[in-house]
Design a protein around this motif. Structure first.
Motif, PDB file in Angstrom:
ATOM      1  N   GLN A  87      10.223  -0.922  -8.365  1.00 22.66           N
ATOM      2  CA  GLN A  87      11.223   0.085  -8.728  1.00 22.66           C
ATOM      3  C   GLN A  87      11.965   0.570  -7.486  1.00 22.66           C
ATOM      4  O   GLN A  87      13.194   0.694  -7.482  1.00 22.66           O
ATOM      5  CB  GLN A  87      10.537   1.260  -9.420  1.00 22.66           C
ATOM      6  CG  GLN A  87      11.490   2.368  -9.860  1.00 22.66           C
ATOM      7  CD  GLN A  87      10.743   3.588 -10.401  1.00 22.66           C
ATOM      8  OE1 GLN A  87       9.512   3.625 -10.421  1.00 22.66           O
ATOM      9  NE2 GLN A  87      11.488   4.594 -10.825  1.00 22.66           N
ATOM     10  N   TYR A  88      11.209   0.836  -6.431  1.00 15.86           N
ATOM     11  CA  TYR A  88      11.809   1.315  -5.184  1.00 15.86           C
ATOM     12  C   TYR A  88      12.754   0.276  -4.591  1.00 15.86           C
ATOM     13  O   TYR A  88      13.883   0.587  -4.215  1.00 15.86           O
ATOM     14  CB  TYR A  88      10.717   1.656  -4.175  1.00 15.86           C
ATOM     15  CG  TYR A  88      11.258   1.919  -2.786  1.00 15.86           C
ATOM     16  CD1 TYR A  88      11.780   3.157  -2.445  1.00 15.86           C
ATOM     17  CD2 TYR A  88      11.271   0.905  -1.828  1.00 15.86           C
ATOM     18  CE1 TYR A  88      12.303   3.393  -1.179  1.00 15.86           C
ATOM     19  CE2 TYR A  88      11.791   1.127  -0.563  1.00 15.86           C
ATOM     20  CZ  TYR A  88      12.303   2.371  -0.248  1.00 15.86           C
ATOM     21  OH  TYR A  88      12.829   2.587   1.002  1.00 15.86           O
TER      22      TYR A  88
ATOM     23  N   TYR B  58      19.285   8.264  -0.409  1.00  9.24           N
ATOM     24  CA  TYR B  58      18.117   8.275   0.476  1.00  9.24           C
ATOM     25  C   TYR B  58      17.124   9.333   0.010  1.00  9.24           C
ATOM     26  O   TYR B  58      15.922   9.081  -0.102  1.00  9.24           O
ATOM     27  CB  TYR B  58      18.528   8.539   1.925  1.00  9.24           C
ATOM     28  CG  TYR B  58      17.344   8.948   2.766  1.00  9.24           C
ATOM     29  CD1 TYR B  58      16.370   8.017   3.124  1.00  9.24           C
ATOM     30  CD2 TYR B  58      17.150  10.281   3.138  1.00  9.24           C
ATOM     31  CE1 TYR B  58      15.235   8.405   3.836  1.00  9.24           C
ATOM     32  CE2 TYR B  58      16.021  10.670   3.851  1.00  9.24           C
ATOM     33  CZ  TYR B  58      15.067   9.729   4.201  1.00  9.24           C
ATOM     34  OH  TYR B  58      13.954  10.108   4.893  1.00  9.24           O
ATOM     35  N   SER B  59      17.619  10.530  -0.277  1.00  5.79           N
ATOM     36  CA  SER B  59      16.746  11.612  -0.735  1.00  5.79           C
ATOM     37  C   SER B  59      16.114  11.275  -2.079  1.00  5.79           C
ATOM     38  O   SER B  59      14.931  11.553  -2.312  1.00  5.79           O
ATOM     39  CB  SER B  59      17.550  12.916  -0.844  1.00  5.79           C
ATOM     40  OG  SER B  59      18.068  13.298   0.413  1.00  5.79           O
TER      41      SER B  59
ATOM     42  N   THR C 241       0.864  -1.176   0.000  1.00  2.76           N
ATOM     43  CA  THR C 241       0.000   0.000   0.000  1.00  2.76           C
ATOM     44  C   THR C 241       0.902   1.227   0.000  1.00  2.76           C
ATOM     45  O   THR C 241       2.073   1.139   0.383  1.00  2.76           O
ATOM     46  CB  THR C 241      -0.896   0.053   1.244  1.00  2.76           C
ATOM     47  OG1 THR C 241      -0.052   0.196   2.410  1.00  2.76           O
ATOM     48  CG2 THR C 241      -1.739  -1.212   1.377  1.00  2.76           C
ATOM     49  N   PRO C 242       0.395   2.385  -0.426  1.00  2.00           N
ATOM     50  CA  PRO C 242       1.232   3.595  -0.359  1.00  2.00           C
ATOM     51  C   PRO C 242       1.757   3.849   1.051  1.00  2.00           C
ATOM     52  O   PRO C 242       2.933   4.185   1.225  1.00  2.00           O
ATOM     53  CB  PRO C 242       0.273   4.699  -0.823  1.00  2.00           C
ATOM     54  CG  PRO C 242      -0.684   3.999  -1.731  1.00  2.00           C
ATOM     55  CD  PRO C 242      -0.887   2.645  -1.121  1.00  2.00           C
ATOM     56  N   LYS C 243       0.917   3.660   2.068  1.00  2.00           N
ATOM     57  CA  LYS C 243       1.367   3.888   3.439  1.00  2.00           C
ATOM     58  C   LYS C 243       2.421   2.864   3.850  1.00  2.00           C
ATOM     59  O   LYS C 243       3.427   3.205   4.477  1.00  2.00           O
ATOM     60  CB  LYS C 243       0.197   3.827   4.416  1.00  2.00           C
ATOM     61  CG  LYS C 243       0.595   4.151   5.859  1.00  2.00           C
ATOM     62  CD  LYS C 243      -0.589   4.110   6.799  1.00  2.00           C
ATOM     63  CE  LYS C 243      -0.196   4.563   8.201  1.00  2.00           C
ATOM     64  NZ  LYS C 243       0.905   3.794   8.777  1.00  2.00           N
ATOM     65  N   GLY C 244       2.201   1.606   3.507  1.00  2.00           N
ATOM     66  CA  GLY C 244       3.173   0.579   3.852  1.00  2.00           C
ATOM     67  C   GLY C 244       4.527   0.849   3.229  1.00  2.00           C
ATOM     68  O   GLY C 244       5.573   0.659   3.856  1.00  2.00           O
ATOM     69  N   LEU C 245       4.509   1.324   1.976  1.00  2.00           N
ATOM     70  CA  LEU C 245       5.752   1.610   1.272  1.00  2.00           C
ATOM     71  C   LEU C 245       6.478   2.808   1.882  1.00  2.00           C
ATOM     72  O   LEU C 245       7.699   2.760   2.109  1.00  2.00           O
ATOM     73  CB  LEU C 245       5.436   1.875  -0.206  1.00  2.00           C
ATOM     74  CG  LEU C 245       6.610   2.011  -1.174  1.00  2.00           C
ATOM     75  CD1 LEU C 245       7.554   0.826  -1.079  1.00  2.00           C
ATOM     76  CD2 LEU C 245       6.095   2.152  -2.601  1.00  2.00           C
ATOM     77  N   THR C 246       5.747   3.867   2.181  1.00  2.00           N
ATOM     78  CA  THR C 246       6.393   5.041   2.770  1.00  2.00           C
ATOM     79  C   THR C 246       6.845   4.767   4.201  1.00  2.00           C
ATOM     80  O   THR C 246       7.883   5.275   4.635  1.00  2.00           O
ATOM     81  CB  THR C 246       5.449   6.259   2.732  1.00  2.00           C
ATOM     82  OG1 THR C 246       4.209   5.920   3.351  1.00  2.00           O
ATOM     83  CG2 THR C 246       5.205   6.707   1.295  1.00  2.00           C
ATOM     84  N   ASP C 247       6.104   3.926   4.931  1.00  2.00           N
ATOM     85  CA  ASP C 247       6.529   3.547   6.284  1.00  2.00           C
ATOM     86  C   ASP C 247       7.816   2.730   6.235  1.00  2.00           C
ATOM     87  O   ASP C 247       8.704   2.899   7.082  1.00  2.00           O
ATOM     88  CB  ASP C 247       5.439   2.743   6.991  1.00  2.00           C
ATOM     89  CG  ASP C 247       4.284   3.608   7.482  1.00  2.00           C
ATOM     90  OD1 ASP C 247       4.405   4.855   7.420  1.00  2.00           O
ATOM     91  OD2 ASP C 247       3.263   3.037   7.909  1.00  2.00           O
TER      92      ASP C 247
ATOM     93  N   LEU D 203       8.982   8.236  -3.966  1.00  2.00           N
ATOM     94  CA  LEU D 203       7.737   7.872  -3.296  1.00  2.00           C
ATOM     95  C   LEU D 203       6.812   9.055  -3.042  1.00  2.00           C
ATOM     96  O   LEU D 203       5.735   8.890  -2.462  1.00  2.00           O
ATOM     97  CB  LEU D 203       8.046   7.193  -1.951  1.00  2.00           C
ATOM     98  CG  LEU D 203       8.913   5.943  -1.996  1.00  2.00           C
ATOM     99  CD1 LEU D 203       9.063   5.360  -0.597  1.00  2.00           C
ATOM    100  CD2 LEU D 203       8.342   4.899  -2.950  1.00  2.00           C
ATOM    101  N   ALA D 204       7.216  10.239  -3.467  1.00  2.00           N
ATOM    102  CA  ALA D 204       6.458  11.459  -3.131  1.00  2.00           C
ATOM    103  C   ALA D 204       5.012  11.406  -3.609  1.00  2.00           C
ATOM    104  O   ALA D 204       4.119  11.964  -2.968  1.00  2.00           O
ATOM    105  CB  ALA D 204       7.163  12.682  -3.707  1.00  2.00           C
TER     106      ALA D 204
END
Length: 314
Positions: free
Chosen positions: A221-222, A200-201, A177-183, A207-208
């Motif tokens: 990709q990430y 890192y940046s 999920t978007p949240k899971g990936l950003t977490d 993911l922005a």
């Protein structure tokens, strides 16, 4: 639950080498086996070769060598070893890492001799045929070979990557999920910064807009980019940068004397007077006394179990 990791059978003490011996890797059985569920394979035995047996070697083109018997090059095992590697890559798709036997014409990763018509090995080394087939099928899989694991930096890097890979597999099982990936990215912030602050940046920018993209494609990709970053070795300079960032979360929570002590310990690490475990342990002590919800989620402070003692020598 233990993490599944592949390993050459001889490194687990199994007497499967061409001369009927083993190459027991104590690191695997005495340390890593506490957390790794090792899946053993000997490709030469796997394709039906006997124990003991006549040795084989690589010959010809470095990029596409053949595996032949040393005593008779008409005995060609190239297709069998390659096919066995492809078969096992499919069978063991759930591995989170692999430790290969160094120098082996079937399992060697980095410095395998490829002999030329003049009887001498090529200037550029090759890769064992089984190892090549397996890694071609799983290019992001953390892999290392037995000899290189004697190097503390390479050993620590490999184990960090294995645990990151396993954590990613668990995230995928639960469903991206978007949240899971950003977490996940937030959790690995300081691990990534220790390898490359710039990358890192860059990954953060990737993911922005996660909520408006195909999450599975973005995740692949990430993760490919993340594993590429983690393959590079962290340095004292980049570790020091991370330690100083973490120190900043404590500036309003610990006394002036404690801040001075922590700064001194970080400087002693930077100047190679102390191993990384010392400032990390002191930071963990302060965060235990002054919990921070964000820092408590950071993989950097414990990328793997403490009792592996991998930061004691770097």
């Amino acid at each position: 639950m233990k993490i599944k990791v592949g390993i050459s059978s001889c490194l687990m003490g199994q007497e499967v080498r061409y001369d009927g011996t083993h190459k027991h890797l104590r690191l695997a059985t005495d340390s890593l086996a506490r957390y790794f569920d090792f899946i053993t394979e000997c490709p030469e035995v796997g394709i039906g070769m006997s124990i003991p047996r006549k040795p084989i070697r690589l010959v010809g083109d470095v990029d596409k060598p053949k595996a032949v018997a040393v005593h008779d090059e008409a005995l060609d095992y190239t297709a069998e070893l390659t096919q066995f590697g492809e078969q096992k890559a499919q069978q063991h798709a759930d591995l989170s890492g692999y430790i290969f036997m160094k120098n082996s014409p079937s399992c060697g990763l980095f410095r395998v001799k490829v002999y030329q018509e003049n009887g001498y090995p090529a200037a550029t080394p090759g890769r064992g045929l089984y190892a090549r087939a397996f890694t071609d099928a799983h290019p992001l899989l953390p892999v290392e070979e037995s000899g290189r694991l004697c190097d503390p930096l390479l050993r620590e890097n490999f184990v960090t990557r294995v645990f990151a890979y396993a954590n990613w597999q668990e995230l995928k099982k639960a469903g991206l999920t978007p949240k899971g990936l950003t977490d996940f990215h937030a959790r690995y912030k300081y691990v990534l910064m220790a390898h490359s602050p710039a990358k890192y940046s860059e990954l953060g920018r990737m993911l922005a807009d996660a909520g408006n993209q195909n999450i599975d494609a973005l995740g692949e990709q990430y993760f490919a980019a993340l594993m590429t970053v983690l393959t590079s070795l962290a340095s004292r300079k980049t570790h020091t940068n991370v330690l100083m960032h973490l120190q900043g979360y404590l500036k309003k929570k610990i006394s002036a004397a404690e801040k001075a002590e922590l700064a001194q310990i970080i400087e002693q690490y930077r100047s190679a007077q102390l191993p990384l475990i010392v400032p990390v342990t002191l930071l963990k002590h302060h965060f235990n006394n002054h919990p921070d919800p964000y820092i408590s989620q950071q993989a950097y402070l414990q990328p793997y179990p403490d009792d592996l003692s991998l930061r004691n020598a770097i």
